[in-house]
Design a protein around this motif. Sequence first.
Motif: not given
Length: 219
Positions: A142-156
Motif C-alpha cells: 500500500y505504501s512501498a518505499p522508493k527503494q526496497e528496504g530503505v526508508c524514503d525519509v532518512c535512508g534508514g
Amino acid sequence: MRIVLVGPPGAGKGTQAAFLAGNLSVPHISTGDLFRANISQGTELGKQAKAYMDAGNLVPDEVTIGMAKDRMEQPDAEHGFLLDGFPRNVAQAKALDAMLQSADMKLDAVLDLEVPEDEVVKRIAGRRICRNDSAHVFHVTYSAPKQEGVCDVCGGELYQRDDDSEETVRTRLEVYHTQTEPIIDHYRAQGLVVTISALGKVDEVTERAMAALRGENAA
C-alpha cells in the motif's frame, strides 16, 4: 453516544476510533492509553498492572475493569465515550453492563469492523518500520518505499517487527476469535451490534461507520 468498537487486529480500530470520537465529540478511551496513564501516574491500579506486565503475565480483568471504570467516571465522559480495546472478553463485557446499569446508563451501539482474515494478514505482515525512527512506516503493497528496504525519509534500514510476522498475526487472530469475538454475540443478543466493512480508504470507512451509527444504510 456510548459506543464499543470491536474488530480483529489490523482492522484499523485505532485510526477509526480517533476519527469517530472526534466526529461524535466524545473521548476515545483505549486500553493501551489506560495502562500507560495509570502506570505513568503511579496509581494503585497502574502499579498492579505494571507488576503483572513486568512478570510477563496478562493483566487480570479486574485491574483493566477498574481502570476503565475510573476513566468513564471522568467529567469529559459524562455524556458519552468510545471504547477501543475494552471490553476484551465476555467477562469484561458483563462487568461493563453492570457498571452502566448501576449508573443508569446504556450503550448506544457496538460497532463491529469486519475485515477478511487474509486482508488482516496482508495489512500487518506487509508493514515495514524504519530502524532509525519507528514513526516512519511503510507497506510493501500500500505504501512501498522508493527503494526496497530503505526508508524514503532518512535512508534508514526498513525491517519487519517480530509481532508483524504472518505466524504471529495468525496467532493474534486466533486469540481474537477465541477471546474477543464472543462479545459480539453477547451484544447482538441485546440488539446493539452494527457491522460494517472496514475495507477501503480511511475516510470511506469512517463515513460508513457514521452512517451506520445514524441508522442509515452503511453499504
